[in-house]
Design a protein around this motif. Structure first.
Motif, PDB file in Angstrom:
ATOM      1  N   HIS A  37       0.837  -1.209   0.000  1.00  8.97           N
ATOM      2  CA  HIS A  37       0.000   0.000   0.000  1.00  8.97           C
ATOM      3  C   HIS A  37       0.870   1.257   0.000  1.00  8.97           C
ATOM      4  CE1 HIS A  37      -3.374  -2.605   1.069  1.00  8.97           C
ATOM      5  NE2 HIS A  37      -2.558  -3.191   1.930  1.00  8.97           N
ATOM      6  N   LYS A  38       0.267   2.316  -0.554  1.00 12.16           N
ATOM      7  CA  LYS A  38       0.929   3.616  -0.550  1.00 12.16           C
ATOM      8  C   LYS A  38      -0.166   4.652  -0.370  1.00 12.16           C
ATOM      9  CE  LYS A  38       4.125   5.913  -3.754  1.00 12.16           C
ATOM     10  NZ  LYS A  38       4.899   6.648  -2.810  1.00 12.16           N
ATOM     11  N   ILE A  39       0.094   5.712   0.365  1.00 12.63           N
ATOM     12  CA  ILE A  39      -0.888   6.803   0.479  1.00 12.63           C
ATOM     13  C   ILE A  39      -0.377   7.943  -0.395  1.00 12.63           C
ATOM     14  CG2 ILE A  39      -2.060   8.420   2.026  1.00 12.63           C
ATOM     15  CD1 ILE A  39      -1.506   6.431   4.323  1.00 12.63           C
ATOM     16  N   THR A  40      -1.141   8.290  -1.420  1.00 15.25           N
ATOM     17  CA  THR A  40      -0.652   9.323  -2.350  1.00 15.25           C
ATOM     18  C   THR A  40      -1.399  10.644  -2.209  1.00 15.25           C
ATOM     19  OG1 THR A  40      -2.026   8.259  -4.020  1.00 15.25           O
ATOM     20  CG2 THR A  40       0.328   7.802  -4.109  1.00 15.25           C
ATOM     21  N   ALA A  41      -2.587  10.617  -1.573  1.00 18.25           N
ATOM     22  CA  ALA A  41      -3.337  11.871  -1.433  1.00 18.25           C
ATOM     23  C   ALA A  41      -4.238  11.834  -0.203  1.00 18.25           C
ATOM     24  CB  ALA A  41      -4.185  12.110  -2.685  1.00 18.25           C
ATOM     25  N   VAL A  42      -4.362  12.990   0.423  1.00 20.94           N
ATOM     26  CA  VAL A  42      -5.292  13.150   1.550  1.00 20.94           C
ATOM     27  C   VAL A  42      -6.112  14.395   1.269  1.00 20.94           C
ATOM     28  CG1 VAL A  42      -5.483  13.663   4.018  1.00 20.94           C
ATOM     29  CG2 VAL A  42      -3.720  12.064   3.215  1.00 20.94           C
ATOM     30  N   GLY A  43      -7.424  14.273   1.355  1.00 21.67           N
ATOM     31  CA  GLY A  43      -8.304  15.419   1.116  1.00 21.67           C
ATOM     32  C   GLY A  43      -9.109  15.750   2.350  1.00 21.67           C
ATOM     33  N   SER A  44      -9.245  17.052   2.591  1.00 23.17           N
ATOM     34  CA  SER A  44     -10.020  17.521   3.734  1.00 23.17           C
ATOM     35  C   SER A  44     -10.789  18.754   3.288  1.00 23.17           C
ATOM     36  CB  SER A  44      -9.048  17.879   4.868  1.00 23.17           C
ATOM     37  OG  SER A  44      -9.717  18.578   5.891  1.00 23.17           O
ATOM     38  N   ARG A  45     -11.733  19.192   4.143  1.00 24.73           N
ATOM     39  CA  ARG A  45     -12.421  20.443   3.804  1.00 24.73           C
ATOM     40  C   ARG A  45     -11.485  21.630   3.986  1.00 24.73           C
ATOM     41  NH1 ARG A  45     -17.232  19.878   7.786  1.00 24.73           N
ATOM     42  NH2 ARG A  45     -15.436  19.094   8.971  1.00 24.73           N
ATOM     43  N   SER A  46     -10.338  21.425   4.618  1.00 21.13           N
ATOM     44  CA  SER A  46      -9.343  22.512   4.701  1.00 21.13           C
ATOM     45  C   SER A  46      -7.951  21.924   4.471  1.00 21.13           C
ATOM     46  CB  SER A  46      -9.413  23.218   6.055  1.00 21.13           C
ATOM     47  OG  SER A  46      -8.619  22.550   6.996  1.00 21.13           O
ATOM     48  N   VAL A  47      -7.161  22.636   3.710  1.00 26.15           N
ATOM     49  CA  VAL A  47      -5.826  22.117   3.384  1.00 26.15           C
ATOM     50  C   VAL A  47      -4.963  22.025   4.635  1.00 26.15           C
ATOM     51  CG1 VAL A  47      -4.722  24.327   2.748  1.00 26.15           C
ATOM     52  CG2 VAL A  47      -3.999  22.199   1.619  1.00 26.15           C
ATOM     53  N   GLU A  48      -5.216  22.923   5.602  1.00 32.53           N
ATOM     54  CA  GLU A  48      -4.446  22.879   6.857  1.00 32.53           C
ATOM     55  C   GLU A  48      -4.689  21.533   7.557  1.00 32.53           C
ATOM     56  OE1 GLU A  48      -6.531  25.457   6.136  1.00 32.53           O
ATOM     57  OE2 GLU A  48      -4.969  26.907   5.560  1.00 32.53           O
ATOM     58  N   SER A  49      -5.932  21.105   7.533  1.00 31.30           N
ATOM     59  CA  SER A  49      -6.256  19.847   8.201  1.00 31.30           C
ATOM     60  C   SER A  49      -5.617  18.663   7.465  1.00 31.30           C
ATOM     61  CB  SER A  49      -7.776  19.705   8.275  1.00 31.30           C
ATOM     62  OG  SER A  49      -8.102  18.527   8.921  1.00 31.30           O
ATOM     63  N   ALA A  50      -5.611  18.735   6.129  1.00 31.92           N
ATOM     64  CA  ALA A  50      -4.968  17.665   5.353  1.00 31.92           C
ATOM     65  C   ALA A  50      -3.476  17.617   5.673  1.00 31.92           C
ATOM     66  CB  ALA A  50      -5.191  17.889   3.860  1.00 31.92           C
ATOM     67  N   ASP A  51      -2.848  18.796   5.727  1.00 33.56           N
ATOM     68  CA  ASP A  51      -1.397  18.838   6.000  1.00 33.56           C
ATOM     69  C   ASP A  51      -1.092  18.346   7.417  1.00 33.56           C
ATOM     70  OD1 ASP A  51      -0.944  19.730   3.464  1.00 33.56           O
ATOM     71  OD2 ASP A  51      -0.811  21.851   4.007  1.00 33.56           O
ATOM     72  N   LYS A  52      -1.971  18.732   8.351  1.00 33.76           N
ATOM     73  CA  LYS A  52      -1.765  18.304   9.750  1.00 33.76           C
ATOM     74  C   LYS A  52      -1.902  16.770   9.863  1.00 33.76           C
ATOM     75  CE  LYS A  52      -3.580  19.394  14.266  1.00 33.76           C
ATOM     76  NZ  LYS A  52      -4.860  19.640  14.866  1.00 33.76           N
ATOM     77  N   PHE A  53      -2.841  16.241   9.128  1.00 28.46           N
ATOM     78  CA  PHE A  53      -3.071  14.787   9.107  1.00 28.46           C
ATOM     79  C   PHE A  53      -1.813  14.074   8.599  1.00 28.46           C
ATOM     80  CE2 PHE A  53      -4.638  10.979   6.887  1.00 28.46           C
ATOM     81  CZ  PHE A  53      -5.601  10.462   7.741  1.00 28.46           C
ATOM     82  N   ILE A  54      -1.263  14.593   7.500  1.00 29.46           N
ATOM     83  CA  ILE A  54      -0.061  13.976   6.905  1.00 29.46           C
ATOM     84  C   ILE A  54       1.115  14.100   7.886  1.00 29.46           C
ATOM     85  CG2 ILE A  54       1.630  14.205   5.028  1.00 29.46           C
ATOM     86  CD1 ILE A  54      -0.800  15.051   3.234  1.00 29.46           C
ATOM     87  N   GLU A  55       1.209  15.266   8.510  1.00 27.38           N
ATOM     88  CA  GLU A  55       2.275  15.491   9.490  1.00 27.38           C
ATOM     89  C   GLU A  55       2.152  14.470  10.620  1.00 27.38           C
ATOM     90  OE1 GLU A  55       4.537  17.509   8.437  1.00 27.38           O
ATOM     91  OE2 GLU A  55       5.680  16.913  10.232  1.00 27.38           O
ATOM     92  N   GLY A  56       0.927  14.257  11.073  1.00 32.79           N
ATOM     93  CA  GLY A  56       0.679  13.281  12.145  1.00 32.79           C
ATOM     94  C   GLY A  56       1.130  11.889  11.727  1.00 32.79           C
TER      95      GLY A  56
END
Ligand SMILES: NC(=O)c1ccc[n+]([C@@H]2O[C@H](COP(=O)([O-])OP(=O)(O)OC[C@H]3O[C@@H](n4cnc5c(N)ncnc54)[C@H](OP(=O)(O)O)[C@@H]3O)[C@@H](O)[C@H]2O)c1
Length: 379
Positions: A37-56
């Protein structure tokens, strides 16, 4: 070894986090060598939340840190809309972890954009929504599955093997319960479990779990030959604060096999030791708590002398491999995609349709705000 399956994840709440973390676990720790498996994209209603998720995810520890050095997150994109995930050419399959009422519009949009879909439970708000998704998946030759992770847990196979061996005798009756006390009289009425606009209530949220055990034990039992049961009766108590169901109960009959009583409840703590009980002629099989992720079951053999209360009890432990336990369903999706399948044999569309049909019947016979609600099929 095949190329990794490329996941796009939409929404950044609790369950998406659990799912994404499990993609970071080394598949070899669960003896899986055929898919990656690979995670290539994360989508959220806010880009900050997507970036925070990836950071986590990048700060994951323990078994979840393997993926960090093995390329699972290499090049992952964070987006401030879900649509960007659906349109990303580096995404093969979208995991949908939004609240219930968004499952249909989100899955539909992903399918129409040409992506395969794994959607959280409950699949949709009603059967019409589900049928529309299945129709689109067929037309566009895309894979679609409800994310009922429990079906893929080692214990689900172990319990079936035990029951289907016939050693416990003829099946007689079944019951399953998912109850928890989330303090519904004082909890935040906007919480997705209480909020009618998000499909709140015990039926849709918790109902998939007694249902999964009913499907695995009764529906799949060789004596049933996969015939769907009749819903004999149901009852819902309304939580007056928000109009959703505080609890739901429904009684099913698999003709010639036995009856099954299914319970969900948001205001009572479940009976700790047991989530489901399958009673057979020679012995009873109790599946332990919690309903979504039990790791043991006990066989209670009936006494020879029927007046004796003594039963012989043997407990079997069937633990989840390292991780939360959501990786098994991801492996199933990957295998189905590699085999060019549109649906999973283990979690086929028809079984989601049967369970969704129960929810529709229970809801329409009840008196909650959802009684006459229709989903968004056709919109
Ligand atoms: N398989 C399981 O064991 C399991 C366990 C728990 C939940 N679930 C299922 O997963 C789904 C989500 O549950 P959850 O516990 O993860 O919920 P959650 O923590 O509240 O997360 C839901 C996410 O959905 C997105 N969202 C989009 N529209 C929203 C809206 N109007 N209001 C709130 N959130 C919205 C948000 O992400 P963004 O802000 O990033 O867009 C939010 O973080 C439910 O359908 C539930 O049944 C499954």
């Amino acid at each position: 070894m095949s190329q990794p399956i490329r996941w796009g994840i939409i929404s950044t709440g609790y369950i998406s986090t659990s799912f994404a973390k499990d993609l970071l676990v080394d598949p070899a720790t669960r003896d899986v060598y055929d898919v990656k498996h690979k995670i290539t994209a994360v989508g959220s209603r806010s880009v900050e939340s997507a970036d925070k998720f990836i950071e986590g995810l990048k700060n994951s520890e323990g078994v979840h840190s393997w993926g960090l050095t093995s390329g699972v997150l290499d090049g992952v994109m964070g987006y401030g809309t879900y649509e960007e995930v659906f349109n990303d050419p580096n995404v093969d399959v979208v995991y949908i972890g939004t609240p219930h009422t968004f499952h249909h519009p989100n899955s539909k949009a992903a399918l129409l954009a040409g992506k395969h879909v794994l959607c959280e439970k409950p699949f949709t708000f009603d059967l019409e929504e589900l049928d529309e998704l299945i129709k689109i998946a067929k037309e566009k030759k895309l894979f679609l599955m409800e994310a009922v992770w429990t079906r893929f847990h080692p214990i689900a196979y172990a319990v079936q093997e035990e029951l289907f061996s016939g050693k416990l005798g003829k099946i007689k009756r079944f019951q399953a319960d998912f109850s928890m006390d989330m303090k519904p009289e004082t909890a935040d009425p906007k919480h997705r479990m209480l909020n009618p606009d998000l499909g709140g209530g015990s039926l849709l949220d918790m109902g998939p779990y007694p249902s999964v055990w009913a499907m695995l034990c009764m529906q799949h039992h060789p004596s049933n030959q996969n015939r769907p049961p009749k819903l004999l009766s149901s009852y819902q108590t309304v939580l007056k604060r928000t109009g959703v169901d505080l609890n739901s109960r429904w009684l099913l009959e698999w003709e010639g096999v036995g009856q099954g009583l299914l319970l969900t409840e948001m205001g009572v703590k479940g009976f700790g030791p047991m989530t489901a009980l399958v009673q057979c002629e020679e012995a009873d099989l109790a599946i332990h708590w919690p309903p979504y992720k039990p790791e043991s079951y006990t066989i209670h053999t009936h006494p020879q002398n029927r007046d004796s209360p003594e039963t012989q009890a043997v407990t079997h432990h069937v633990p989840i491999h390292p991780g939360i336990g959501m990786h098994y369903e991801a492996d199933e999706v990957a295998r189905c995609l590699l085999a060019g399948k549109l649906e999973s044999d283990r979690m086929p569309w028809e079984e989601s349709r049967i369970v969704q049909g129960w929810f529709d019947e229970v809801r329409k016979a009840g008196d909650t705000v959802h009684k006459d609600w229709k989903g968004h099929a056709g919109e």
